[in-house]
Write a protein that holds these residues in place. Structure first.
Motif, PDB file in Angstrom:
ATOM      1  N   PHE A   1      10.522 -25.614 -13.767  1.00 46.22           N
ATOM      2  CA  PHE A   1      11.320 -25.928 -12.579  1.00 46.22           C
ATOM      3  C   PHE A   1      10.662 -27.049 -11.778  1.00 46.22           C
ATOM      4  O   PHE A   1       9.441 -27.201 -11.773  1.00 46.22           O
ATOM      5  CB  PHE A   1      11.455 -24.697 -11.678  1.00 46.22           C
ATOM      6  CG  PHE A   1      12.451 -23.687 -12.154  1.00 46.22           C
ATOM      7  CD1 PHE A   1      13.767 -23.732 -11.733  1.00 46.22           C
ATOM      8  CD2 PHE A   1      12.070 -22.700 -13.048  1.00 46.22           C
ATOM      9  CE1 PHE A   1      14.690 -22.799 -12.176  1.00 46.22           C
ATOM     10  CE2 PHE A   1      12.983 -21.751 -13.499  1.00 46.22           C
ATOM     11  CZ  PHE A   1      14.303 -21.806 -13.071  1.00 46.22           C
TER      12      PHE A   1
ATOM     13  N   LEU B   1      11.144 -28.783  -7.735  1.00 45.11           N
ATOM     14  CA  LEU B   1      11.790 -28.722  -6.423  1.00 45.11           C
ATOM     15  C   LEU B   1      11.907 -30.128  -5.849  1.00 45.11           C
ATOM     16  O   LEU B   1      11.001 -30.945  -6.016  1.00 45.11           O
ATOM     17  CB  LEU B   1      10.976 -27.868  -5.454  1.00 45.11           C
ATOM     18  CG  LEU B   1      11.149 -26.354  -5.473  1.00 45.11           C
ATOM     19  CD1 LEU B   1      10.770 -25.778  -6.822  1.00 45.11           C
ATOM     20  CD2 LEU B   1      10.314 -25.710  -4.360  1.00 45.11           C
TER      21      LEU B   1
ATOM     22  N   PHE C   1      18.229 -19.070 -12.931  1.00 47.48           N
ATOM     23  CA  PHE C   1      17.375 -19.491 -11.820  1.00 47.48           C
ATOM     24  C   PHE C   1      16.300 -18.446 -11.584  1.00 47.48           C
ATOM     25  O   PHE C   1      16.578 -17.239 -11.563  1.00 47.48           O
ATOM     26  CB  PHE C   1      18.216 -19.674 -10.561  1.00 47.48           C
ATOM     27  CG  PHE C   1      17.418 -20.038  -9.343  1.00 47.48           C
ATOM     28  CD1 PHE C   1      16.990 -21.338  -9.142  1.00 47.48           C
ATOM     29  CD2 PHE C   1      17.077 -19.071  -8.403  1.00 47.48           C
ATOM     30  CE1 PHE C   1      16.255 -21.682  -8.013  1.00 47.48           C
ATOM     31  CE2 PHE C   1      16.342 -19.408  -7.280  1.00 47.48           C
ATOM     32  CZ  PHE C   1      15.929 -20.716  -7.091  1.00 47.48           C
TER      33      PHE C   1
ATOM     34  N   VAL D   1      10.221 -20.658  -8.395  1.00 46.27           N
ATOM     35  CA  VAL D   1      10.439 -21.635  -7.317  1.00 46.27           C
ATOM     36  C   VAL D   1       9.569 -21.316  -6.105  1.00 46.27           C
ATOM     37  O   VAL D   1       8.974 -22.214  -5.490  1.00 46.27           O
ATOM     38  CB  VAL D   1      11.927 -21.678  -6.950  1.00 46.27           C
ATOM     39  CG1 VAL D   1      12.147 -22.457  -5.668  1.00 46.27           C
ATOM     40  CG2 VAL D   1      12.740 -22.292  -8.088  1.00 46.27           C
TER      41      VAL D   1
ATOM     42  N   ALA E   1      16.714 -27.478  -6.528  1.00 48.92           N
ATOM     43  CA  ALA E   1      15.734 -27.187  -7.572  1.00 48.92           C
ATOM     44  C   ALA E   1      16.453 -27.293  -8.908  1.00 48.92           C
ATOM     45  O   ALA E   1      17.638 -26.958  -9.022  1.00 48.92           O
ATOM     46  CB  ALA E   1      15.153 -25.791  -7.396  1.00 48.92           C
TER      47      ALA E   1
ATOM     48  N   SER F   1      15.843 -27.119 -13.447  1.00 48.86           N
ATOM     49  CA  SER F   1      14.963 -26.705 -14.533  1.00 48.86           C
ATOM     50  C   SER F   1      15.344 -27.434 -15.807  1.00 48.86           C
ATOM     51  O   SER F   1      16.455 -27.955 -15.949  1.00 48.86           O
ATOM     52  CB  SER F   1      15.047 -25.189 -14.760  1.00 48.86           C
ATOM     53  OG  SER F   1      16.342 -24.822 -15.219  1.00 48.86           O
TER      54      SER F   1
END
Length: 388
Positions: free
Chosen positions: A229, A231, A289, A294, A316, A318
């Motif tokens: 992931f 951000l 998710f 995160v 965010a 991935s």
């Protein structure tokens, strides 16, 4: 399905950045090239990554040698195109939290410098803060790598394919490969949703799906997806000038642990947003998710830059990095199935290593001596290695 048959010297499966670079360099040396992609250009890993072109995060060995070679290709062979993919030589700052981490980092830097890597130890936090004013003052020190760079990966993929087309390559999107054509134990093309393509070489550039493609030819290639992931914050006045990450990141990248790992990586963008990573975990192709991943990324990023505490996260995303169990990509012709070539398993370094991989493959396809020995990357080394 169409019964038409196309022909080329090389058919490349996958229109991500590795496939794009391979297409460009193969076309550049006069080979006829067809690229097939079941989705759209850069629709896989290449659209869900940060575009790293790094040497600082490589442990001593063949991958570091490939990284140094690829740096030269980006900076010299492709220098005239740098603006097309926003090549930014921003430099990398690796920071250590303790004196023991500083000693380990100093040992790595000393070894890397003997191999030609430019790196300078920064022995105290004052020196680190001279480069990054907002960094955590509790850190012990770090090391600066001036040659660490960044490209915009979507632009790099599209522009490399455009350049390949200018040299005669064809790109066919929305074209799935259903089988590998073989004869006499040799790969001779692919069966696609739009018909057959016969070729002297089939190059597997399918990223995290490379193992599945290899299996169509009866070849074992243990490339697995490793989810990560990233951000993206809202635009902020706090400026991060370099790619900044903790020294532990190098060891985490080289780990084979299947569970969730998070090590802080923070960098700014020209638009003013801040990117935060990095997580890695092997969960198959699960796109769910992960609030845990995160949250841990955000917390680790704040450990480097506490000034970002009140900044909002804009989004965010991935992606799946193509993980190989021994942490080396498979590059070259497969001795188990002549005619089948691989450029797969680069994990999170695919963007940076793509152009070096492509240039080396073009040399090998023409039967030339390659600039870098490909023996450590030979695909058959992975025979019997479990895909787990």
């Amino acid at each position: 399905m169409s019964s038409s048959t196309a022909r080329a010297d090389v058919v490349i499966v996958g229109a991500g950045v590795v496939g794009a670079a391979t297409a460009y360099f193969a076309a550049l040396v006069g080979l006829s090239v067809i690229v097939v992609e079941r989705g759209s250009i850069a629709s896989g890993t290449s659209s869900r990554c940060e575009g790293n072109v790094l040497v600082s995060d490589k442990e001593v060995g063949p991958e570091l040698e490939l990284s140094l070679y690829s740096q030269r290709v980006w900076r010299e062979d492709l220098a005239e195109y740098a603006d097309l993919w926003e090549f930014e030589s921003k430099g990398g700052l690796v920071v250590a939290r303790s004196e023991s981490s500083m000693r380990a980092l100093a040992d790595l830097v000393a070894h890397q410098r003997t191999l030609g890597i430019r790196a300078d130890m920064i022995d105290d936090i004052a020196g680190v803060r001279a480069l990054e004013p907002y960094i955590n003052p509790a850190l012990a020190g770090g090391a600066f790598y001036p040659d660490d760079a960044q490209v915009q990966p979507l632009l790099a993929t599209h522009q490399l394919l455009r350049l390949a087309r200018e040299h005669g390559a064809q790109v066919r999107t929305r074209t799935a490969v259903h089988g590998i054509l073989t004869s006499g134990g040799r790969a001779e093309g692919v069966e696609t949703s739009a018909g057959r393509i016969s070729a002297g070489a089939v190059i597997n550039c399918a990223g995290p799906w490379s193992g599945e493609l290899a299996a169509l030819a009866g070849v074992h290639l243990p490339v697995l997806p490793r989810r990560g992931f990233v951000l993206v914050t809202e635009p902020v006045p706090v400026t991060v000038h370099h790619k900044v990450y903790a020294a532990e990141y190098v060891g985490d990248v080289a780990s084979s642990d299947a569970g969730l790992q998070v090590s802080p990586v923070v960098e700014g963008t020209p638009s003013g947003t801040i990117l935060m990573g990095a997580s890695r975990e092997r969960v198959g192709f699960d796109r769910t998710f992960s609030a845990d991943a995160v949250a841990r990324i955000a917390a680790s990023g704040l450990g480097l830059f506490p000034a970002l505490r009140d900044v909002g996260v804009q989004r965010a995303y991935s992606g799946f990095r193509p993980y190989c169990p021994d942490h080396l990509p498979a590059i070259g012709e497969d001795a188990r199935m002549p005619g089948l070539w691989h450029a797969a398993g680069h994990e999170g370094a695919g963007v940076g290593l793509s152009v070096g991989t492509g240039k080396l493959l073009a040399q090998a396809l023409r039967g030339e001596q390659t600039d870098l020995d490909l023996a450590p990357f030979r695909p058959d080394r992975l025979e019997g290695v479990a895909a787990a």
